[in-house]
Design a protein around this motif. Structure first.
Motif, mmCIF file in Angstrom:
data_model
loop_
_atom_site.group_PDB
_atom_site.id
_atom_site.type_symbol
_atom_site.label_atom_id
_atom_site.label_comp_id
_atom_site.label_asym_id
_atom_site.label_seq_id
_atom_site.Cartn_x
_atom_site.Cartn_y
_atom_site.Cartn_z
ATOM 1 N N ASN A 19 0.827 -1.225 0.044
ATOM 2 C CA ASN A 19 0.155 0.161 -0.061
ATOM 3 C C ASN A 19 1.009 1.352 0.175
ATOM 4 O O ASN A 19 1.411 1.298 0.919
ATOM 5 C CB ASN A 19 -0.797 -0.061 1.188
ATOM 6 C CG ASN A 19 -1.847 1.044 1.050
ATOM 7 O OD1 ASN A 19 -2.127 1.781 0.147
ATOM 8 N ND2 ASN A 19 -2.647 1.008 2.353
ATOM 9 N N MET A 20 0.919 2.062 -1.072
ATOM 10 C CA MET A 20 1.650 3.294 -1.366
ATOM 11 C C MET A 20 1.233 4.178 -0.560
ATOM 12 O O MET A 20 2.137 5.292 -0.683
ATOM 13 C CB MET A 20 2.220 3.301 -2.842
ATOM 14 C CG MET A 20 2.762 2.160 -3.550
ATOM 15 S SD MET A 20 4.594 1.841 -2.749
ATOM 16 C CE MET A 20 5.381 3.380 -3.291
ATOM 17 N N THR A 21 -0.024 4.463 -0.294
ATOM 18 C CA THR A 21 -0.653 5.448 0.134
ATOM 19 C C THR A 21 0.199 6.207 1.268
ATOM 20 O O THR A 21 0.530 7.453 1.448
ATOM 21 C CB THR A 21 -2.097 5.444 0.371
ATOM 22 O OG1 THR A 21 -2.712 4.940 -0.825
ATOM 23 C CG2 THR A 21 -2.691 6.808 0.870
ATOM 24 N N PRO A 22 0.561 5.355 2.600
ATOM 25 C CA PRO A 22 1.116 5.973 3.672
ATOM 26 C C PRO A 22 2.324 6.295 3.160
ATOM 27 O O PRO A 22 2.909 7.446 3.783
ATOM 28 C CB PRO A 22 0.940 4.760 4.837
ATOM 29 C CG PRO A 22 0.110 3.875 4.280
ATOM 30 C CD PRO A 22 -0.104 3.981 2.692
ATOM 31 N N LEU A 23 3.243 5.664 2.381
ATOM 32 C CA LEU A 23 4.389 5.910 1.881
ATOM 33 C C LEU A 23 4.407 7.522 1.461
ATOM 34 O O LEU A 23 5.302 8.262 1.499
ATOM 35 C CB LEU A 23 5.213 4.994 1.155
ATOM 36 C CG LEU A 23 5.372 3.600 2.079
ATOM 37 C CD1 LEU A 23 5.862 2.641 0.774
ATOM 38 C CD2 LEU A 23 6.547 3.828 2.782
ATOM 39 N N ILE A 24 3.597 7.730 0.563
ATOM 40 C CA ILE A 24 3.461 8.917 -0.175
ATOM 41 C C ILE A 24 3.018 10.048 0.819
ATOM 42 O O ILE A 24 3.562 11.054 0.688
ATOM 43 C CB ILE A 24 2.210 8.850 -1.340
ATOM 44 C CG1 ILE A 24 2.944 7.764 -2.395
ATOM 45 C CG2 ILE A 24 1.976 10.019 -1.986
ATOM 46 C CD1 ILE A 24 2.014 7.527 -3.475
ATOM 47 N N ASP A 25 2.244 9.549 1.812
ATOM 48 C CA ASP A 25 1.842 10.751 2.674
ATOM 49 C C ASP A 25 2.951 11.179 3.568
ATOM 50 O O ASP A 25 3.228 12.368 3.595
ATOM 51 C CB ASP A 25 0.590 10.362 3.823
ATOM 52 C CG ASP A 25 -0.596 9.901 2.935
ATOM 53 O OD1 ASP A 25 -0.897 10.750 1.945
ATOM 54 O OD2 ASP A 25 -1.405 9.503 3.527
ATOM 55 N N VAL A 26 3.726 10.334 3.979
ATOM 56 C CA VAL A 26 5.006 10.622 4.707
ATOM 57 C C VAL A 26 6.090 11.534 3.723
ATOM 58 O O VAL A 26 6.689 12.515 4.338
ATOM 59 C CB VAL A 26 5.775 9.222 5.319
ATOM 60 C CG1 VAL A 26 7.087 9.683 5.785
ATOM 61 C CG2 VAL A 26 4.823 8.670 6.321
ATOM 62 N N MET A 27 6.178 11.059 2.525
ATOM 63 C CA MET A 27 7.197 11.865 1.868
ATOM 64 C C MET A 27 6.809 13.209 1.446
ATOM 65 O O MET A 27 7.465 14.271 1.466
ATOM 66 C CB MET A 27 7.354 11.073 0.626
ATOM 67 C CG MET A 27 8.107 9.632 0.644
ATOM 68 S SD MET A 27 9.591 9.861 1.473
ATOM 69 C CE MET A 27 10.501 10.797 0.131
ATOM 70 N N LEU A 28 5.282 13.446 1.546
ATOM 71 C CA LEU A 28 4.768 14.824 1.170
ATOM 72 C C LEU A 28 5.040 15.785 2.490
ATOM 73 O O LEU A 28 5.246 16.802 2.366
ATOM 74 C CB LEU A 28 3.158 14.733 0.879
ATOM 75 C CG LEU A 28 3.097 14.148 -0.809
ATOM 76 C CD1 LEU A 28 1.641 14.020 -0.928
ATOM 77 C CD2 LEU A 28 3.773 15.176 -1.684
ATOM 78 N N VAL A 29 4.990 15.011 3.528
ATOM 79 C CA VAL A 29 4.793 15.774 4.844
ATOM 80 C C VAL A 29 6.248 16.302 4.854
ATOM 81 O O VAL A 29 6.831 17.528 5.352
ATOM 82 C CB VAL A 29 4.446 14.992 5.782
ATOM 83 C CG1 VAL A 29 4.883 15.605 7.455
ATOM 84 C CG2 VAL A 29 3.015 14.718 5.990
ATOM 85 N N LEU A 30 7.373 15.173 4.464
ATOM 86 C CA LEU A 30 8.654 15.581 4.859
ATOM 87 C C LEU A 30 9.101 16.753 3.666
ATOM 88 O O LEU A 30 10.114 17.427 3.931
ATOM 89 C CB LEU A 30 9.495 14.432 4.271
ATOM 90 C CG LEU A 30 9.625 13.454 5.658
ATOM 91 C CD1 LEU A 30 10.284 11.886 5.268
ATOM 92 C CD2 LEU A 30 10.142 13.813 6.875
ATOM 93 N N LEU A 31 8.460 16.483 2.448
ATOM 94 C CA LEU A 31 8.759 17.536 1.651
ATOM 95 C C LEU A 31 8.470 18.994 2.088
ATOM 96 O O LEU A 31 9.043 20.053 1.911
ATOM 97 C CB LEU A 31 8.092 17.186 0.267
ATOM 98 C CG LEU A 31 8.371 18.186 -0.933
ATOM 99 C CD1 LEU A 31 9.787 18.298 -1.446
ATOM 100 C CD2 LEU A 31 7.301 17.815 -2.065
ATOM 101 N N PHE A 34 10.963 20.304 4.641
ATOM 102 C CA PHE A 34 12.070 20.716 4.114
ATOM 103 C C PHE A 34 12.095 22.197 3.215
ATOM 104 O O PHE A 34 12.716 23.057 3.208
ATOM 105 C CB PHE A 34 12.792 19.685 3.042
ATOM 106 C CG PHE A 34 13.333 18.512 3.780
ATOM 107 C CD1 PHE A 34 14.167 18.858 4.812
ATOM 108 C CD2 PHE A 34 13.064 17.192 3.276
ATOM 109 C CE1 PHE A 34 14.603 17.773 5.681
ATOM 110 C CE2 PHE A 34 13.557 16.304 3.949
ATOM 111 C CZ PHE A 34 14.614 16.295 4.936
ATOM 112 N N ILE A 35 10.664 22.168 2.572
ATOM 113 C CA ILE A 35 10.642 23.549 1.694
ATOM 114 C C ILE A 35 10.431 24.776 2.986
ATOM 115 O O ILE A 35 10.985 25.674 2.560
ATOM 116 C CB ILE A 35 9.173 23.354 1.012
ATOM 117 C CG1 ILE A 35 9.309 22.469 -0.030
ATOM 118 C CG2 ILE A 35 8.757 24.610 0.621
ATOM 119 C CD1 ILE A 35 8.216 22.259 -0.913
#
Length: 145
Positions: A19-31, A34-35
């Motif tokens: 399930n890629m949805t939680p991984l994508i959510d975590v990556m977007l939060v980290l992005l 960092f921004i």
């Protein structure tokens, strides 16, 4: 009296994919983090420094260009140097900046022993960074076998 069968529907089969949805959510939060934090990390205080006639740039070149011609003669800044003078040049460069790089330009016809001798002089002076300078072959030419 008849008894009917109670049919059961087969249960959901186990999922064989991640399930890629939680991984994508975590990556977007980290992005987003960092921004937001990146501009804070590179901000610096803007200061206009005063001008002074006595100030001079003490940065010395961090490389020594050594050329060796076909006959084995070493040149530094287009001045021919013997092995003793070359060793003194390397010693001075090592005293001013220990990480000075020796950029070695040797003619293709120079014997390997002469190149190794110059490298030895540099290493004896304490210069451990030696770069070999070469020309790129023409685009249409191929490498010799």
């Amino acid at each position: 009296m008849t008894f009917g069968r109670l049919e059961r529907k087969p249960g959901a089969a186990p999922m064989g994919e991640i399930n890629m949805t939680p991984l994508i959510d975590v990556m977007l939060v980290l992005l987003v983090i960092f921004i937001i934090t990146a501009p804070l990390m590179v901000s610096s205080v803007k200061v206009e420094l005063p001008k002074a006639a006595g100030g001079q740039n003490t940065a010395l070149p961090q490389w020594v260009a050594v050329s060796i011609n076909r006959s084995g003669q070493a040149f530094v800044d287009d001045k021919p140097l013997g092995d003793v003078a070359l060793a003194q040049t390397f010693d001075r460069a090592a005293q001013y900046h220990p990480d000075t790089e020796v950029q070695l330009r040797a003619d293709a016809a120079v014997p390997y022993g002469r190149v190794v001798a110059v490298m030895g002089l540099a290493q004896k002076a304490g210069l451990k960074r030696i770069g070999f300078v070469a020309e790129a072959p023409p685009a249409a030419a191929s490498m010799p076998d």
